[in-house]
Design an enzyme around this catalytic site. Structure first.
Site, PDB file in Angstrom:
ATOM      1  CB  SER A 166      -0.574   0.648   1.266  1.00  0.00           C
ATOM      2  OG  SER A 166      -1.827  -1.388   0.911  1.00  0.00           O
TER       3      SER A 166
ATOM      4  N   GLY B 277      -2.450   3.550  -4.471  1.00  0.00           N
ATOM      5  CA  GLY B 277      -2.969   4.035  -5.002  1.00  0.00           C
ATOM      6  C   GLY B 277      -4.436   5.253  -4.875  1.00  0.00           C
TER       7      GLY B 277
ATOM      8  CB  CYS C 237      -7.062  -1.083   3.165  1.00  0.00           C
ATOM      9  SG  CYS C 237      -5.886   0.733   2.954  1.00  0.00           S
ATOM     10  CG  LEU C 238      -7.723  -0.400  -3.490  1.00  0.00           C
ATOM     11  CD1 LEU C 238      -8.363   1.021  -3.276  1.00  0.00           C
ATOM     12  CD2 LEU C 238      -6.376  -0.871  -4.342  1.00  0.00           C
TER      13      LEU C 238
ATOM     14  CD  GLN D  15      -9.615   3.331  -1.098  1.00  0.00           C
ATOM     15  OE1 GLN D  15      -9.229   3.167  -1.356  1.00  0.00           O
ATOM     16  NE2 GLN D  15      -9.103   4.485   1.259  1.00  0.00           N
TER      17      GLN D  15
ATOM     18  CG  ASN E   8      -0.354   2.595   4.290  1.00  0.00           C
ATOM     19  OD1 ASN E   8      -0.463   3.502   3.787  1.00  0.00           O
ATOM     20  ND2 ASN E   8      -0.054   1.194   4.224  1.00  0.00           N
TER      21      ASN E   8
ATOM     22  N   GLY F  39      -4.571   7.324   2.380  1.00  0.00           N
ATOM     23  CA  GLY F  39      -4.880   8.323   1.745  1.00  0.00           C
ATOM     24  C   GLY F  39      -5.911   9.021   1.897  1.00  0.00           C
TER      25      GLY F  39
ATOM     26  CG  HIS G 282      -4.048  -2.330   7.366  1.00  0.00           C
ATOM     27  ND1 HIS G 282      -4.170  -3.454   6.152  1.00  0.00           N
ATOM     28  CD2 HIS G 282      -3.942  -1.224   7.234  1.00  0.00           C
ATOM     29  CE1 HIS G 282      -3.827  -2.914   4.867  1.00  0.00           C
ATOM     30  NE2 HIS G 282      -4.011  -1.626   5.829  1.00  0.00           N
TER      31      HIS G 282
ATOM     32  CD  GLU H 263      -3.567  -5.933   7.367  1.00  0.00           C
ATOM     33  OE1 GLU H 263      -2.920  -5.792   7.702  1.00  0.00           O
ATOM     34  OE2 GLU H 263      -4.683  -6.069   8.085  1.00  0.00           O
TER      35      GLU H 263
END
Length: 368
Positions: A51, A231, A257-258, A261, A299, A301, A343, A345
């Site tokens: 990431s 990204g 995370c991603l 999204q 983590n 952005g 996260h 994990e």
């Protein structure tokens, strides 16, 4: 090991601000988006987290490198960061189990960095101004050359990066006893996510980031996992299409995370770039379903749009960030699909959120 003689190094930010320090890692020049992580340990896990691809990381802990590196602590097969900024960089390590120094690790991987700068002042500056592109150079201090290098660094907004970190081919990971078959869409997955799923009896088939849903469905999995990755989520369009089709089949799906999204995007909920993002091991999150709070590792952005979720009839918020009330978790009403921005994990890091893997297992049991 003989102590290195450090070159002078320059850190140039896109707004013209610059810092002088000493080189670490390989002598050279590198560029990326400058961001900071507030974790006090786990630097090797940070550096190998996919990431972080495309980013220069500032570590807020004072000492980096003092416990060396070892293979067991990687989150992927490569160092993913574009560069490192830290205060004190140690070429010597004191941990008996370490396999080598961080300096050697960076040299082998071709990573350029800068140390002996006031990272406290730099982080305060970035907190105020926001994440921005930067270049590090230990081979030139020519302002015009550095400006040219900086101009060539792409903006993170609108940038698709999963293609750089995803697996190139399908592979399988099997537990001693298979209870469930889970198809994993690899957008930049961390090894410890795989470990958490396998330890719970999940046989995994891991697919490249752009694998069509139809290809994954041929394996007839019991459920799907959508991974973390780097990204702009708005640019990761192929994964969004796959998630839409997974939802139409009503099979259990979990995103981190991603992946979180992607679930939002698949439901028409936009994402946007944050001023700084969340990166560290101590972010407080409240579970709105249980009423309990947890300390989380994060983590990212980009974040999903809270206003869009509030007006969405089929998506509900399950977790919020207690620092800024940003969305940390969602689930789809009437579907066995949920996701979190952080996260669970985390390794190293807090273990408060590991129950989310157990929640996924319960869905797999229910829908099998």
């Amino acid at each position: 090991m003989k102590k290195q003689i450090h070159n002078e190094a320059i850190l140039l930010l896109e707004d013209g601000t610059f810092y002088k320090g000493k080189s670490l890692g390989l002598i050279g020049t590198t560029g990326g988006e400058l961001c900071f992580n507030t974790g006090m340990t786990g630097y090797q896990e940070i550096f190998t987290d996919p990431s972080y691809y495309g980013q220069i990381v500032i570590t807020t802990v004072s000492h980096v490198g003092n416990y060396g590196v070892q293979h067991e602590e990687v989150e992927s097969d490569n160092i993913q960061i574009k560069g490192l900024v830290c205060k004190e960089f140690s070429e010597f390590f004191s941990r008996n189990t370490a396999e080598g120094s961080l300096q050697q690790y960076f040299e082998k991987a071709g990573i350029v960095g800068i140390c002996e700068i006031d990272t406290r002042a730099l982080v305060r500056y970035i907190r105020d101004k926001g994440a921005m592109n930067a270049v590090i150079s230990s081979e030139t201090s020519d302002p015009e050359v550095l400006k040219q290098k900086l101009a060539a660094v792409p903006s993170m907004k609108g940038l698709e990066l999963s293609s750089h970190v995803s697996t190139g081919q399908v592979y399988e990971v099997k537990p001693e006893e298979t209870k469930f078959r889970v198809a994993v869409l690899d957008l930049g997955i961390k090894k410890n996510i795989i470990n958490n799923l396998v330890s719970r009896g999940c046989e995994l088939r891991v697919y490249p980031y752009n694998t069509p849903f139809e290809e994954m469905e041929k394996w007839n999995p019991d459920g799907y996992f959508i991974s973390n990755g780097p990204g702009d989520p708005a640019a990761t369009t192929e994964a969004v299409e796959s998630v839409k089709k997974i939802l139409s089949k009503s099979k259990p799906m979990f995103g981190i995370c991603l992946g979180h999204q992607m679930l939002a995007q698949a439901n028409g909920i936009p994402t946007y770039k944050m001023h700084n993002g969340h990166r560290g091991l101590n972010h407080p999150v409240k579970n709105l379903i249980t009423g309990r709070s947890e300390i989380t590792s994060q983590n990212h952005g980009f974040v999903v749009d809270a206003a869009a979720i509030a007006s969405h009839p089929e998506v509900e918020v399950t977790h919020i960030n207690l620092n800024d009330n940003s969305i940390e978790g969602i689930r789809v009403k009437g579907k066995p699909a949920f996701s979190v921005q952080y996260h669970p994990e985390s390794s190293p890091g807090p273990h408060d959120s590991e129950y989310l893997f157990d929640d996924f297992i319960k869905l797999l049991e229910q829908y099998k």
